[in-house]
Motif scaffolding. Structure first.
Motif, mmCIF file in Angstrom:
data_model
loop_
_atom_site.group_PDB
_atom_site.id
_atom_site.type_symbol
_atom_site.label_atom_id
_atom_site.label_comp_id
_atom_site.label_asym_id
_atom_site.label_seq_id
_atom_site.Cartn_x
_atom_site.Cartn_y
_atom_site.Cartn_z
ATOM 1 N N ASP A 35 0.481 16.807 0.016
ATOM 2 C CA ASP A 35 1.779 16.152 0.072
ATOM 3 C C ASP A 35 2.870 17.171 0.415
ATOM 4 O O ASP A 35 2.831 18.309 -0.052
ATOM 5 N N GLU A 37 5.848 17.430 -0.614
ATOM 6 C CA GLU A 37 6.542 17.949 -1.803
ATOM 7 C C GLU A 37 5.773 19.093 -2.440
ATOM 8 O O GLU A 37 6.365 20.063 -2.890
ATOM 9 N N THR A 67 8.451 8.962 4.652
ATOM 10 C CA THR A 67 8.023 8.292 3.431
ATOM 11 C C THR A 67 6.683 7.601 3.642
ATOM 12 O O THR A 67 5.896 7.486 2.710
ATOM 13 N N ARG A 70 3.101 11.063 4.109
ATOM 14 C CA ARG A 70 3.416 12.096 3.113
ATOM 15 C C ARG A 70 2.618 13.384 3.269
ATOM 16 O O ARG A 70 2.825 14.335 2.520
#
Length: 89
Positions: A35, A37, A67, A70
């Motif tokens: 991911d 993040e 979104t 990812r």
């Protein structure tokens, strides 16, 4: 298919140019299914990345491209989908 393909190497280069890399994150490792993040790229960095991709490849990305995608693997596939649409139109 477009003669200009978007690759994981292109994505890594654009990420580094736009936002750099967090200390301890090895973009040369196996990141395809990690991911964004977890790689240290949050919304502002991804917006910058999207803008760079749009300018370099002459495409317009949907607002939700990051979104919906990812991980680097799914994003690369999505960008190549945009490029295929561009050639088809």
């Amino acid at each position: 298919m477009s003669d200009k393909e978007f690759t994981i190497e292109d994505l890594k280069r654009i990420l580094l140019e736009g936002a750099g890399a967090d200390e301890g994150v090895d973009l040369d490792g196996d990141i395809l299914d990690t991911d964004f993040e977890e790689l240290g790229y949050e919304s502002l960095a991804l917006l910058e990345t999207g803008g760079r991709i749009e300018r370099e490849y002459g495409i317009s990305l949907d607002d939700d491209v990051f979104t919906d995608n990812r991980t680097p693997r799914t994003l690369v596939a999505a960008i190549n989908g945009y490029l295929e649409e561009l050639v088809a139109s």
